[in-house]
Enzyme design. Structure first.
Site, PDB file in Angstrom:
ATOM      1  N   CYS A  13       0.495  -1.295  -0.293  1.00 28.75           N
ATOM      2  CA  CYS A  13       0.043  -0.135  -0.500  1.00 28.75           C
ATOM      3  C   CYS A  13       1.185   1.305   0.391  1.00 28.75           C
ATOM      4  O   CYS A  13       2.073   1.107   0.829  1.00 28.75           O
ATOM      5  CB  CYS A  13      -0.304   0.488   1.131  1.00 28.75           C
ATOM      6  SG  CYS A  13      -2.083  -1.447   0.823  1.00 28.75           S
ATOM      7  N   CYS A  75      -3.423  -9.988   5.682  1.00 29.64           N
ATOM      8  CA  CYS A  75      -3.557  -8.550   5.456  1.00 29.64           C
ATOM      9  C   CYS A  75      -5.396  -8.219   5.895  1.00 29.64           C
ATOM     10  O   CYS A  75      -5.573  -8.751   5.373  1.00 29.64           O
ATOM     11  CB  CYS A  75      -3.175  -9.557   3.964  1.00 29.64           C
ATOM     12  SG  CYS A  75      -3.405  -7.424   3.013  1.00 29.64           S
ATOM     13  N   GLN A 169     -12.339  -6.415 -11.256  1.00 30.28           N
ATOM     14  CA  GLN A 169     -11.780  -5.427 -10.322  1.00 30.28           C
ATOM     15  C   GLN A 169     -11.278  -6.351  -8.904  1.00 30.28           C
ATOM     16  O   GLN A 169     -12.008  -7.017  -8.692  1.00 30.28           O
ATOM     17  CB  GLN A 169     -13.296  -4.870  -9.961  1.00 30.28           C
ATOM     18  CG  GLN A 169     -13.860  -4.502 -11.670  1.00 30.28           C
ATOM     19  CD  GLN A 169     -12.684  -2.843 -11.890  1.00 30.28           C
ATOM     20  OE1 GLN A 169     -11.968  -2.517 -10.699  1.00 30.28           O
ATOM     21  NE2 GLN A 169     -12.735  -2.701 -13.235  1.00 30.28           N
ATOM     22  N   PHE A 196     -13.358  -2.865 -24.213  1.00 28.06           N
ATOM     23  CA  PHE A 196     -12.465  -4.084 -23.697  1.00 28.06           C
ATOM     24  C   PHE A 196     -13.236  -4.514 -22.481  1.00 28.06           C
ATOM     25  O   PHE A 196     -13.005  -4.213 -21.010  1.00 28.06           O
ATOM     26  CB  PHE A 196     -11.641  -2.543 -22.717  1.00 28.06           C
ATOM     27  CG  PHE A 196     -11.325  -1.727 -23.875  1.00 28.06           C
ATOM     28  CD1 PHE A 196      -9.650  -2.177 -24.227  1.00 28.06           C
ATOM     29  CD2 PHE A 196     -11.550  -0.772 -24.419  1.00 28.06           C
ATOM     30  CE1 PHE A 196      -8.782  -1.783 -24.888  1.00 28.06           C
ATOM     31  CE2 PHE A 196     -10.814   0.268 -25.884  1.00 28.06           C
ATOM     32  CZ  PHE A 196      -9.471  -0.560 -25.763  1.00 28.06           C
ATOM     33  N   ASP A 241     -14.082   0.520 -21.083  1.00 28.20           N
ATOM     34  CA  ASP A 241     -12.903   0.170 -19.184  1.00 28.20           C
ATOM     35  C   ASP A 241     -11.652  -0.954 -19.800  1.00 28.20           C
ATOM     36  O   ASP A 241     -11.038  -1.414 -19.268  1.00 28.20           O
ATOM     37  CB  ASP A 241     -13.385  -0.568 -18.342  1.00 28.20           C
ATOM     38  CG  ASP A 241     -12.684  -0.862 -16.698  1.00 28.20           C
ATOM     39  OD1 ASP A 241     -11.891   0.344 -16.993  1.00 28.20           O
ATOM     40  OD2 ASP A 241     -13.307  -1.520 -16.587  1.00 28.20           O
ATOM     41  N   CYS A 267      -8.621   3.392 -14.470  1.00 29.63           N
ATOM     42  CA  CYS A 267      -7.964   2.594 -13.282  1.00 29.63           C
ATOM     43  C   CYS A 267      -6.428   3.608 -13.693  1.00 29.63           C
ATOM     44  O   CYS A 267      -5.954   3.324 -12.711  1.00 29.63           O
ATOM     45  CB  CYS A 267      -7.489   1.339 -13.159  1.00 29.63           C
ATOM     46  SG  CYS A 267      -6.645   0.627 -14.870  1.00 29.63           S
TER      47      CYS A 267
END
Length: 309
Positions: A13, A75, A169, A196, A241, A267
Site C-alpha cells: 500500500c 493482510c 476488479q 474492453f 474500460d 484505472c
C-alpha cells in the site's frame, strides 16, 4: 485499528488505509484531475484478489522500493476468504521467484502463479493437493497444478468461467459501485457497445455488445484493431474500460463517429487525461468525472467519465 500493522514494512500500500487522514492524503493525488463530484469510497478490508510475491522460500509482499519479501500470513486489506487460507498458501514450498495472484471467485479461490522457474516441483504439487477445500485451482505459468472445480464469476446474474489470472476488479463493493455508476449514466441508450469488456462487468447489465481480445463477446484486440466508424454506426452509447495503457486508438476512431455518449472507465488518470483531450478536440464535451477509491490503500483511482456530443 488506527494503523495497518504491515504499513511501512510491506510495500503493498502507498497509504495507510487505517489511519484517520487516509482520505485526505489520497485525495491529494487528484489535484490535477478535473473531478466534478465527490469520490466514491470503498470500505477497506474487502479485496478479493491480491498479487503476492515469493523468492528464496519466502511468501508475502515486497518491502517498499525493494525486492526483499516481507512474509505475510494475514493482510488487513484482503477479504476474510483470502485471510482464512493465507497461512496455508504462505507455507507452501515456494521455489524460485515470482508472483501468486490469489482471487476469490464465486465457488472458491483461484491461485495463478507466474514464476521464473518454468515448471512446478513435485513437492509443490503435493502441497497444492493438501490445500483447504476453499482453494479450487492452482496454476503455475498457466499449467494446472491442482483443480477441484472450474472457477466462475457472476455479473448481473450471469455466470461465466474465470480464466486463470484474468482481470477482475479488486473488490466486489467497488465493482458494484462502478457498474451502478455506468448503468445509471447509460440510461436511455438504445444500443450500447462495451469496449474492453473483459469478462462482462458492464456487458450483461447493459445488454450490450462486448468487444475484447478475451471477453464475453466479439474477440477483438482494440489496441491494434479498434472498433471502426462503420461498426460504431449502430450504437448511440459506448462504454469502455481499458487497461492502464488507455484507449488512444479507439478514441481516435470514436471522434470520427456519430456516437452521442461515451462512458469511459479508467484505472489510470494519466492515460485518461490524454484520451480525454483526443475526445474533446474531436467534438465531445466531458460532462462528469467521478473518482472511485477502488484500489484501497494504493495511489491509484478508478475514474468514471461521461462525454457527450
Amino acid at each position: 485499528m488506527k494503523k495497518c500493522p504491515l504499513f511501512g514494512r510491506c510495500g503493498g500500500c502507498k497509504f495507510d488505509f487505517a489511519s484517520p487522514d487516509y482520505r485526505a492524503r489520497k485525495l491529494g493525488t487528484l489535484c490535477d484531475v478535473p473531478v466534478t463530484g465527490d469520490p466514491v469510497w470503498v470500505t477497506p478490508g474487502g479485496r478479493r484478489r491480491a498479487d503476492f510475491c515469493f523468492a528464496d522460500g519466502r511468501f508475502g509482499f515486497f518491502a517498499p522500493r525493494s525486492k526483499d519479501v516481507v512474509p505475510v500470513t494475514q493482510c488487513p486489506g484482503a477479504s476474510d476468504e483470502i485471510n482464512r487460507v493465507l497461512p496455508n498458501i504462505a507455507s507452501m514450498p515456494w521455489n524460485g521467484a515470482g508472483s501468486a495472484l490469489v482471487t476469490v471467485c464465486d465457488n472458491g479461490i483461484d491461485i495463478a502463479v507466474t514464476s521464473n522457474v518454468p515448471y512446478f516441483s513435485a513437492d509443490f504439487k503435493t502441497a497444492a493437493a493438501k490445500l483447504p477445500d476453499d482453494i479450487i485451482r492452482v496454476t503455475w505459468n498457466d499449467a494446472v497444478v491442482m483443480q477441484r472445480a472450474a472457477p466462475t464469476v457472476t455479473f448481473a446474474g450471469v455466470t461465466v468461467p474465470y480464466p486463470s489470472g484474468a482481470f477482475l476488479q479488486p473488490g466486489r463493493a467497488g465493482e458494484d459501485a462502478l457498474r451502478q455508476l455506468v448503468v445509471d449514466r447509460a440510461r436511455g441508450a438504445r444500443r450500447v457497445a462495451d469496449l474492453f469488456c473483459g469478462l462482462g462487468n458492464f456487458t450483461f447489465a447493459l445488454n450490450a455488445d462486448g468487444f475484447d481480445i478475451v471477453g464475453t463477446g466479439c474477440k477483438r484486440d482494440l489496441y491494434t484493431h479498434p472498433v471502426t466508424v462503420g461498426m460504431l454506426r449502430t450504437y448511440d452509447c459506448v462504454v469502455m474500460d481499458p487497461p492502464r495503457g488507455g484507449a488512444m486508438a479507439q478514441c481516435r476512431e470514436l471522434v470520427k463517429s456519430d456516437v452521442s455518449r461515451i462512458i469511459y472507465v479508467s484505472c489510470n488518470p494519466t492515460t485518461f487525461m490524454r484520451d480525454r483531450d483526443i475526445l474533446v478536440r474531436g467534438g465531445y464535451r466531458m460532462t462528469e468525472l467521478i473518482p472511485v477509491d477502488q484500489f484501497v490503500g494504493s495511489a491509484h483511482w478508478e475514474l468514471v467519465g461521461v462525454f457527450q456530443k
